[in-house]
Motif scaffolding. Structure first.
Motif, PDB file in Angstrom:
ATOM      1  N   ALA A   1       2.145 -60.993  54.673  1.00 29.11           N
ATOM      2  CA  ALA A   1       3.539 -60.877  54.220  1.00 29.11           C
ATOM      3  C   ALA A   1       4.233 -62.239  54.322  1.00 29.11           C
ATOM      4  CB  ALA A   1       4.276 -59.834  55.056  1.00 29.11           C
ATOM      5  N   LEU A   2       4.006 -62.927  55.434  1.00 26.15           N
ATOM      6  CA  LEU A   2       4.638 -64.241  55.602  1.00 26.15           C
ATOM      7  C   LEU A   2       4.010 -65.272  54.667  1.00 26.15           C
ATOM      8  CD1 LEU A   2       5.054 -64.044  59.471  1.00 26.15           C
ATOM      9  CD2 LEU A   2       6.900 -64.068  57.782  1.00 26.15           C
TER      10      LEU A   2
ATOM     11  N   ALA B   1      -1.757 -57.824  58.099  1.00 29.37           N
ATOM     12  CA  ALA B   1      -0.725 -57.516  57.093  1.00 29.37           C
ATOM     13  C   ALA B   1       0.517 -58.377  57.307  1.00 29.37           C
ATOM     14  CB  ALA B   1      -0.360 -56.038  57.157  1.00 29.37           C
ATOM     15  N   SER B   2       0.926 -58.526  58.560  1.00 30.76           N
ATOM     16  CA  SER B   2       2.107 -59.355  58.861  1.00 30.76           C
ATOM     17  C   SER B   2       1.866 -60.798  58.432  1.00 30.76           C
ATOM     18  CB  SER B   2       2.417 -59.314  60.362  1.00 30.76           C
ATOM     19  OG  SER B   2       2.990 -58.079  60.699  1.00 30.76           O
ATOM     20  N   GLU B   3       0.675 -61.311  58.709  1.00 33.67           N
ATOM     21  CA  GLU B   3       0.350 -62.689  58.295  1.00 33.67           C
ATOM     22  C   GLU B   3       0.420 -62.825  56.785  1.00 33.67           C
ATOM     23  OE1 GLU B   3      -3.179 -64.664  59.541  1.00 33.67           O
ATOM     24  OE2 GLU B   3      -2.701 -64.471  61.657  1.00 33.67           O
TER      25      GLU B   3
ATOM     26  N   LEU C   1      -1.605 -56.925  62.189  1.00 32.25           N
ATOM     27  CA  LEU C   1      -1.243 -58.342  62.269  1.00 32.25           C
ATOM     28  C   LEU C   1      -1.744 -59.089  61.037  1.00 32.25           C
ATOM     29  CD1 LEU C   1      -1.769 -59.064  66.084  1.00 32.25           C
ATOM     30  CD2 LEU C   1       0.356 -58.632  64.846  1.00 32.25           C
TER      31      LEU C   1
END
Lengths: 371, 371
Positions: free
Chosen positions: B205-206, B201-203, B199
């Motif tokens: 990326a955004l 990493a996802s944050e 998560l």
């Protein structure tokens, strides 16, 4: 199992059964067992303790001259972890008579496009498709099923308690999701012209967490364990992304609401990002299972007789027991594990705790097999 | 190149040079060329046109009896795509005399832990570490460098224009980021106890996308092309995540501000998610390059003589030309490509457009080699 004097049989998918005939072998047997498969980079206690512990819990009373009224069976379930074919508790799910699974396995393939049936055949199992339903067990085959397992959570260790007595197993749902965008060169495609399938995946991963937290319940969990980008080059906008999502709860309805919200979010993301939802697939969405009152009592009595501390608790991990509960009364015995670590190499349980667990299992089986 | 009558040499990392001596071979030569390597699942036009086109652009005037004043060289650059060792334009970067790269290559390994030097040796190149600096070219080796390439963007096709004349190449920066959390079982670890590296990493990326959009400039782009989770199982909370990020701009300062903001976001995420930033590494952060006015003029004149439409434009993709600009005056010729697609199998350029590009390159080389 043979060394422990059990008569061994295997079924068409590789579940292995070791039986010790009781004084009244025509009665439904008492069963115990777990799995020995593992996820990549995992530990060596998850599952294994419930198989070796079960053999020990039969070997010891057998040697000591104890004669059970009901037969005792050790079950080594195949493929509990959803690793190769993406299906958790494949063995116990089939034993519990899942027609859906038996059907879908006819066309299931692994990531290298090897079919489940070919894989089973090459391991010496399932000779033809019909064999899969031969695995189903009749309700009433067992009068009780008990599984010994590490807690996979920190509660018992934190509270210094020896034995966890499971009252319910949280219900897992597994989803796969795929987004498809346009991809393209990371330098040349301007931001307004992008349909980035990777950012769609990142948004959905964070939405999973948000929907779980919005439930307001500590028992609701959700995880994106797999997130893959295609083509996966630093200078390429991801044209495809693939997620695998796990969410579970002891409350089936609450968990299904989370699954529905994840679906809604995935659809919403396709609109805001101009990507396609090329797959949204519920792999499994099982109801939770409640332990049998009589088995809970038997385990409680056993811990008292052994002067061990115990605690009633919920299993937030799922187990073969979740599916065995569809076939027979079910119970689970938990032992503490180091920091609650599981599914990683640091997974550990002390000899003392394992020994306590096996003793409680031994006494519990003795009690259950006498009724 | 040998078939085209060029005298061929290779350097210690596999850059290949084909030379046609001019009437005054002691003068600095005019060079042209590109690369033939590609990312996974890519197309077959990116780079290749600039190599085959360069050979053709020398073969034709050579056959027709033309005698250039300055020598002409075709360069086939090695490893333009940052695929195996994560370093874009490895060949041209070394030609331009990057001491930093020559040093870091002594310890660079690929994902299978094969060192760059071993890989080079097994391909018959770099015999010892010192060979890497033998690749460096002196400033003044070339009087001009021109590269022919597909646009990798949709502008020429959209506007029906035959030739793009590049005035500047956007400056790329490449980063790798790694987060480390605790991992654990997807069912057993409750949400408040998680340090989910996936998560995080996802944050990030955004956040990359947000920081790029916040720049307010259409020329700023940012991409997370690689996002990997470890251990990568549906029922395991990611304990590690690895991202590779590309961001570029024609304005170096504005792009560096984006890199700095990404770093700030990564640090902030470690605090809110209780994860560790185990790596934040700028692989390369190059300045943009401006084309040489005289080369732009030569290309413009060539397109006019050929009655082709042309347009001055910026290259948002980077190219070997970005690094050759450090050595000599530089220019680039773009031709249209289908829908602006690049770095995917749908990449395509028509015979007509490729032929136009080669003609423009031929005339341009003739002009530049006469001065």
């Amino acid at each position: 199992m043979e060394l422990a004097g059990l008569s061994v049989r295997e079924d068409a998918v590789g579940n292995i059964f070791g039986r010790w005939d009781g004084v009244e072998p025509e009665l439904a047997a008492v069963a115990t067992g777990s799995h020995i498969d593992a996820i990549p980079y995992s530990g060596k206690y998850d599952g294994v303790i419930g198989v070796l512990g079960a053999i020990e819990a039969i070997r010891v009373p057998k040697r000591s001259g104890f004669k059970p009224r009901r037969s005792l069976e050790v079950i080594l379930f195949t493929s509990e972890e959803p690793t190769r074919f993406g299906i958790g508790s494949l063995g116990s799910r089939l034993l519990a008579g899942s027609e859906d699974l038996a059907n879908s396995l006819k066309t299931t393939t692994d990531i290298q496009n090897i079919s489940f049936l070919d894989a089973a055949r090459s391991a010496g199992y399932s000779k033809n498709e019909d064999d899969l339903s031969s695995v189903f067990l009749k309700k009433g085959t067992y009068s009780a099923f008990v599984e010994l397992h590490i807690e996979q959570g920190p509660i018992l260790e934190d509270e210094g308690i020896s034995i966890g007595i499971v009252t319910a197993i949280a219900a897992p749902a597994s989803l796969t999701v795929e987004f498809e965008g346009n991809g393209g060169h990371a330098g040349a495609v301007l931001m307004p012209n992008r349909n980035d399938a990777g950012l769609a995946a990142s948004e959905l991963a964070l939405a999973v967490e948000r929907h779980v937290l919005d439930s307001g319940s500590i028992d609701t969990v959700g995880t994106v364990g797999i997130l893959e980008l295609h083509p996966g080059a630093i200078n390429s906008i991801p044209s495809k992304s693939h997620l695998e999502i796990d969410t579970r709860d002891i409350d089936e309805e609450r968990r299904n609401k989370v699954v529905e919200k994840i679906h809604q979010s995935a659809i919403k993301i396709t609109k805001t990002r101009g990507v396609k939802l090329s797959d949204f697939h519920v792999i499994n969405q099982d109801p939770p299972a409640l332990s049998d009152e009589a088995i809970i009592k038997a385990v409680e009595t056993a811990t008292k007789e052994l002067n061990l501390t115990s605690k009633l608790m919920i299993s937030r991990a799922y187990h073969d027991s979740l599916f065995m509960a569809r076939l027979s009364p079910m119970g689970m015995i938990f032992i503490p594990c180091y920091k609650g670590y599981s599914h990683k190499p640091e997974e550990f349980a002390t000899i003392q705790d394992m020994s306590n667990g096996v003793k409680v299992l031994t006494l519990t089986l003795a009690k259950l097999s006498s009724h």
